[in-house]
Each structure stands twice: as structure tokens, then as C-alpha cells.
Motif scaffolding. Structure first.
Motif, PDB file in Angstrom:
ATOM      1  N   LEU A   1       0.707  -1.278   0.072  1.00  0.00           N
ATOM      2  CA  LEU A   1      -0.174  -0.009   0.070  1.00  0.00           C
ATOM      3  C   LEU A   1       0.825   1.194  -0.062  1.00  0.00           C
ATOM      4  O   LEU A   1       0.368   2.420  -0.193  1.00  0.00           O
ATOM      5  CB  LEU A   1      -0.897   0.151   1.088  1.00  0.00           C
ATOM      6  CG  LEU A   1      -2.077  -0.890   0.978  1.00  0.00           C
ATOM      7  CD1 LEU A   1      -2.930  -0.892   2.209  1.00  0.00           C
ATOM      8  CD2 LEU A   1      -3.023  -0.451  -0.043  1.00  0.00           C
ATOM      9  N   PHE A   2       2.095   0.996   0.333  1.00  0.00           N
ATOM     10  CA  PHE A   2       3.142   2.415   0.345  1.00  0.00           C
ATOM     11  C   PHE A   2       3.002   3.000  -1.171  1.00  0.00           C
ATOM     12  O   PHE A   2       3.041   3.909  -1.447  1.00  0.00           O
ATOM     13  CB  PHE A   2       4.480   1.670   0.520  1.00  0.00           C
ATOM     14  CG  PHE A   2       5.620   2.718   0.578  1.00  0.00           C
ATOM     15  CD1 PHE A   2       5.607   3.961   1.293  1.00  0.00           C
ATOM     16  CD2 PHE A   2       6.583   2.570  -0.439  1.00  0.00           C
ATOM     17  CE1 PHE A   2       6.567   4.843   1.037  1.00  0.00           C
ATOM     18  CE2 PHE A   2       7.304   3.267  -0.496  1.00  0.00           C
ATOM     19  CZ  PHE A   2       7.555   4.410  -0.071  1.00  0.00           C
ATOM     20  N   TRP A   3       3.161   2.066  -1.986  1.00  0.00           N
ATOM     21  CA  TRP A   3       3.372   2.277  -3.369  1.00  0.00           C
ATOM     22  C   TRP A   3       1.980   3.114  -3.934  1.00  0.00           C
ATOM     23  O   TRP A   3       2.036   4.092  -4.702  1.00  0.00           O
ATOM     24  CB  TRP A   3       3.852   1.402  -4.117  1.00  0.00           C
ATOM     25  CG  TRP A   3       5.279   1.084  -4.093  1.00  0.00           C
ATOM     26  CD1 TRP A   3       5.893  -0.027  -3.372  1.00  0.00           C
ATOM     27  CD2 TRP A   3       6.307   1.980  -4.766  1.00  0.00           C
ATOM     28  NE1 TRP A   3       7.189   0.162  -3.601  1.00  0.00           N
ATOM     29  CE2 TRP A   3       7.338   1.390  -4.028  1.00  0.00           C
ATOM     30  CE3 TRP A   3       6.376   3.207  -5.107  1.00  0.00           C
ATOM     31  CZ2 TRP A   3       8.865   1.867  -4.373  1.00  0.00           C
ATOM     32  CZ3 TRP A   3       7.590   3.781  -5.427  1.00  0.00           C
ATOM     33  CH2 TRP A   3       8.726   3.350  -4.999  1.00  0.00           C
ATOM     34  N   GLU A   4       0.937   2.799  -3.353  1.00  0.00           N
ATOM     35  CA  GLU A   4      -0.391   3.343  -3.772  1.00  0.00           C
ATOM     36  C   GLU A   4      -0.570   4.681  -3.359  1.00  0.00           C
ATOM     37  O   GLU A   4      -0.688   5.674  -3.929  1.00  0.00           O
ATOM     38  CB  GLU A   4      -1.571   2.493  -3.042  1.00  0.00           C
ATOM     39  CG  GLU A   4      -3.081   3.041  -3.194  1.00  0.00           C
ATOM     40  CD  GLU A   4      -3.963   2.462  -2.647  1.00  0.00           C
ATOM     41  OE1 GLU A   4      -5.181   3.009  -2.118  1.00  0.00           O
ATOM     42  OE2 GLU A   4      -3.992   1.185  -3.004  1.00  0.00           O
ATOM     43  N   GLY A   5       0.258   4.921  -1.988  1.00  0.00           N
ATOM     44  CA  GLY A   5       0.415   6.270  -1.558  1.00  0.00           C
ATOM     45  C   GLY A   5       1.203   7.162  -2.338  1.00  0.00           C
ATOM     46  O   GLY A   5       0.843   8.324  -2.605  1.00  0.00           O
ATOM     47  N   ILE A   6       2.214   6.512  -2.657  1.00  0.00           N
ATOM     48  CA  ILE A   6       3.385   7.194  -3.590  1.00  0.00           C
ATOM     49  C   ILE A   6       2.650   7.807  -4.740  1.00  0.00           C
ATOM     50  O   ILE A   6       2.991   8.903  -5.219  1.00  0.00           O
ATOM     51  CB  ILE A   6       4.630   6.425  -3.675  1.00  0.00           C
ATOM     52  CG1 ILE A   6       5.313   6.215  -2.280  1.00  0.00           C
ATOM     53  CG2 ILE A   6       5.630   7.045  -4.509  1.00  0.00           C
ATOM     54  CD1 ILE A   6       5.845   7.414  -1.656  1.00  0.00           C
ATOM     55  N   ALA A   7       1.922   6.903  -5.341  1.00  0.00           N
ATOM     56  CA  ALA A   7       1.248   7.042  -6.601  1.00  0.00           C
ATOM     57  C   ALA A   7       0.284   8.231  -6.331  1.00  0.00           C
ATOM     58  O   ALA A   7       0.337   9.220  -7.546  1.00  0.00           O
ATOM     59  CB  ALA A   7       0.601   5.796  -7.225  1.00  0.00           C
ATOM     60  N   ARG A   8      -0.416   8.165  -5.579  1.00  0.00           N
ATOM     61  CA  ARG A   8      -1.385   9.478  -5.163  1.00  0.00           C
ATOM     62  C   ARG A   8      -0.497  10.811  -4.885  1.00  0.00           C
ATOM     63  O   ARG A   8      -0.792  11.947  -5.558  1.00  0.00           O
ATOM     64  CB  ARG A   8      -2.140   9.056  -3.815  1.00  0.00           C
ATOM     65  CG  ARG A   8      -3.093   7.932  -4.002  1.00  0.00           C
ATOM     66  CD  ARG A   8      -3.829   7.599  -2.956  1.00  0.00           C
ATOM     67  NE  ARG A   8      -4.520   8.564  -2.440  1.00  0.00           N
ATOM     68  CZ  ARG A   8      -5.454   8.486  -0.975  1.00  0.00           C
ATOM     69  NH1 ARG A   8      -4.995   7.514  -0.213  1.00  0.00           N
ATOM     70  NH2 ARG A   8      -5.923   9.810  -0.381  1.00  0.00           N
ATOM     71  N   ARG A   9       0.353  10.566  -4.290  1.00  0.00           N
ATOM     72  CA  ARG A   9       1.289  11.771  -4.074  1.00  0.00           C
ATOM     73  C   ARG A   9       2.003  12.174  -5.198  1.00  0.00           C
ATOM     74  O   ARG A   9       2.213  13.658  -5.611  1.00  0.00           O
ATOM     75  CB  ARG A   9       2.339  11.592  -2.905  1.00  0.00           C
ATOM     76  CG  ARG A   9       3.103  12.906  -2.516  1.00  0.00           C
ATOM     77  CD  ARG A   9       2.157  13.841  -1.667  1.00  0.00           C
ATOM     78  NE  ARG A   9       2.749  15.107  -1.491  1.00  0.00           N
ATOM     79  CZ  ARG A   9       2.689  16.165  -2.098  1.00  0.00           C
ATOM     80  NH1 ARG A   9       1.704  16.358  -3.180  1.00  0.00           N
ATOM     81  NH2 ARG A   9       3.148  17.341  -1.614  1.00  0.00           N
ATOM     82  N   GLU A  10       2.491  11.413  -6.092  1.00  0.00           N
ATOM     83  CA  GLU A  10       3.056  11.698  -7.224  1.00  0.00           C
ATOM     84  C   GLU A  10       2.226  12.484  -8.225  1.00  0.00           C
ATOM     85  O   GLU A  10       2.784  13.356  -9.065  1.00  0.00           O
ATOM     86  CB  GLU A  10       3.639  10.481  -7.978  1.00  0.00           C
ATOM     87  CG  GLU A  10       4.101  10.527  -9.238  1.00  0.00           C
ATOM     88  CD  GLU A  10       4.737   9.190  -9.947  1.00  0.00           C
ATOM     89  OE1 GLU A  10       5.802   9.169 -10.475  1.00  0.00           O
ATOM     90  OE2 GLU A  10       4.117   8.215  -9.630  1.00  0.00           O
ATOM     91  N   ALA A  11       0.975  12.170  -8.074  1.00  0.00           N
ATOM     92  CA  ALA A  11      -0.276  12.937  -8.900  1.00  0.00           C
ATOM     93  C   ALA A  11      -0.548  14.247  -8.370  1.00  0.00           C
ATOM     94  O   ALA A  11      -1.489  14.826  -8.739  1.00  0.00           O
ATOM     95  CB  ALA A  11      -1.570  12.141  -8.885  1.00  0.00           C
ATOM     96  N   ARG A  12       0.069  14.521  -7.000  1.00  0.00           N
ATOM     97  CA  ARG A  12       0.230  15.744  -6.294  1.00  0.00           C
ATOM     98  C   ARG A  12      -1.208  16.007  -5.751  1.00  0.00           C
ATOM     99  O   ARG A  12      -1.445  16.977  -5.153  1.00  0.00           O
ATOM    100  CB  ARG A  12       0.032  17.046  -7.426  1.00  0.00           C
ATOM    101  CG  ARG A  12       1.488  17.082  -8.204  1.00  0.00           C
ATOM    102  CD  ARG A  12       2.813  17.114  -7.465  1.00  0.00           C
ATOM    103  NE  ARG A  12       3.044  18.434  -6.664  1.00  0.00           N
ATOM    104  CZ  ARG A  12       3.726  19.338  -7.234  1.00  0.00           C
ATOM    105  NH1 ARG A  12       4.005  19.406  -8.250  1.00  0.00           N
ATOM    106  NH2 ARG A  12       3.716  20.243  -6.366  1.00  0.00           N
TER     107      ARG A  12
END
Length: 284
Positions: A53-64
């Protein structure tokens, strides 16, 4: 080096490439949130316990998407507040104005100061004052239903029984307190209509009602704060209102001597940009 720390390094590079201002900090905050540890404890997470789920959170942050929406909380002075869609995420620059208010209240010769926070949003300013000023009674005003819900949650958690929430418009709020209040504080909407915020986190996620002020210059709510503060304050009481860095002179002029204001001053944030105006209601 643990597997999680390796993944955090990779995530930091991805966030940096996406233009996130604090990529390492955000990657660590997301990792700590997902794994239920403090940032200082990330090295203790076993490889077998890594959560994708860490990478799910990173993807959301990457999308700003704002970090605070991903983790569900925001830090403001000594508080940890719940936030999410529908409420303005409190900013570090507002902590400076809250700090000024807290110091001003501590210096007053008042046993139990009476404070009003106009447009409280998450409740950050009101709750900080209630937490840090002994015996202060704080009235927080918020008309927007979504923001009101977030403020209610935070006040239930941190209000200490001395923070009272009112679903009222800041222009007409609390007539029962006319002439009794020691300090009025506000971070109202002030972005001019048609202006486009630079940061995607603000432009795409903060509620427009908390961002865009009325009037051609966006300062309609600031002028309403001036009128309400003039009505609520006792003689000698103080007001503080936040604004954009380029609006300092215009907001300064909103508190004229002819309206009874004294000691009007432009004050700066930590980046030395004009950020809020303070004024005292005259006693003559």
C-alpha cells in the motif's frame, strides 16, 4: 539498509521527478503511515512486513494529491488534526499568525481572554489558542458545512471544553459578543477571482470556498473581517488577518484610523513575505 528504506529511496526519486517540494519527507511520512510507525522507526520495519500500500500512497502523491489527504492528518503547531476533502489544509505560514496571537493574549492583563476565529476551517487556529493560552475561551465560526464537519471532529478531540463552534457567516457572526472580545483572528479566502494557484495541491484539492475571495481584488471577506472585528472587539482589543504576500498594502489600508484602528502593522511569515496584518481597536 532494509527493504523499506530502499523503497523509500526509490519513491523519493519518483516524487522529486513529479515536482513534489519535499520528496524525502513525504515518502517517509507515507511509509510511516502505511506501516503504523514513526518516521524515526522506519528502519525497524522488517522486510517481511513491507506493505505494498506504500506504493499506492506514493502514486497518489506523485499525482500531487496533498500528503495530508493521503495520511488523513495535518500538523499545526502542537496539534495533529484530521483533515481531508472539503477542508482547507492548514499551512505553516499561518502558524506564525497563530503564534503572534498566542503571545499577544499572554501579554494581556486579562484572566480569561475571549477570542473569536472567523472562518475556522479545520479549527487549527482556534484549537492552538485554546491549547496554548491558559483559560482562553475561543469561539470558532465556520459557515461551510463540509469544513464545519472537520472542525467539529477536531474540536471534539482537542477542544478542552473551551472551544465553541458556530455555523455562522463571518460577516454576521456572534452579535451576542459585541464589544466583549479581546482578540479576533481570521485566515479568510483572499485569492482574487480568476487567479489560478500555482501549486496543484491547492488548485485541485483545497475547497474553492476557502481560497477565492469576493470582489474584484478577492478582499471582500477581509473587509468583512474588519467590520466584524470592529463590532466584536472591546476597546483595546486586537485583530489579525492573513492575506497573500502581494496584498499587504491593500489589507493594511483596510484598517484605517477613521474606523478607530490604531497600531496597524504588516507582519511577515518565516520567508519574510508580508503575510498578515494586525491592528488594535482604539480606546478613545
Amino acid at each position: 539498509m532494509t527493504f523499506l528504506l530502499d523503497e523509500i529511496a526509490l519513491a523519493t526519486a519518483r516524487l522529486a521527478e513529479a515536482g513534489v517540494p519535499s520528496p524525502r519527507t513525504d515518502a517517509e511520512e507515507i511509509a510511516a503511515f502505511v506501516h503504523g510507525v514513526r518516521r524515526s522507526e522506519l528502519h525497524t520495519v522488517k522486510d517481511a512486513d513491507f506493505d505494498a500500500l506504500f506504493w499506492e500512497g506514493i502514486a497518489r502523491r506523485e499525482a500531487r494529491e496533498p500528503l495530508q489527504h493521503i495520511t488523513g492528518h495535518a500538523y499545526f503547531r502542537y496539534l495533529e488534526l484530521v483533515v481531508g476533502p472539503g477542508v482547507f489544509v492548514p499551512r505553516p505560514e499561518t502558524e506564525v499568525m497563530a503564534g503572534w496571537a498566542i503571545e499577544t493574549l499572554r501579554e494581556m492583563d486579562v484572566n480569561a481572554p475571549l477570542v473569536v476565529d472567523l472562518g475556522t476551517g479545520s479549527g487549527a487556529i482556534a484549537l492552538s489558542i485554546a491549547q496554548e493560552v491558559a483559560l482562553a475561551e475561543v469561539h470558532a465560526v465556520e459557515v461551510d458545512p463540509a469544513a464545519y464537519t472537520w472542525a467539529k471532529r477536531n474540536i471534539s478531540e482537542h477542544g478542552q471544553g473551551r472551544t465553541h463552534l458556530h455555523p455562522e457567516d463571518l460577516a454576521e457572526a456572534l452579535p451576542e459578543l459585541n464589544g466583549k472580545v479581546d482578540l479576533v483572528i481570521s485566515n479568510p479566502p483572499y485569492i482574487p477571482p480568476g487567479a489560478i494557484p500555482r501549486d496543484p495541491e491547492v488548485r485541485d484539492y483545497d475547497p474553492s470556498r476557502a481560497l477565492y475571495g469576493s470582489g474584484g481584488d478577492g478582499l471582500g471577506e477581509v473587509r468583512a473581517v474588519e467590520r466584524t472585528a470592529r463590532r466584536l472587539l472591546r476597546p483595546g482589543g486586537w485583530v489579525a488577518v492573513e492575506h497573500a504576500d502581494e496584498q499587504g498594502r491593500a489589507v493594511y489600508l483596510t484598517f484605517p484610523e477613521d474606523n478607530g484602528w490604531r497600531d496597524v502593522r504588516l507582519r511577515q511569515d518565516l520567508t519574510r513575505r508580508d503575510r498578515f496584518v494586525t491592528a488594535r481597536l482604539g480606546q478613545d
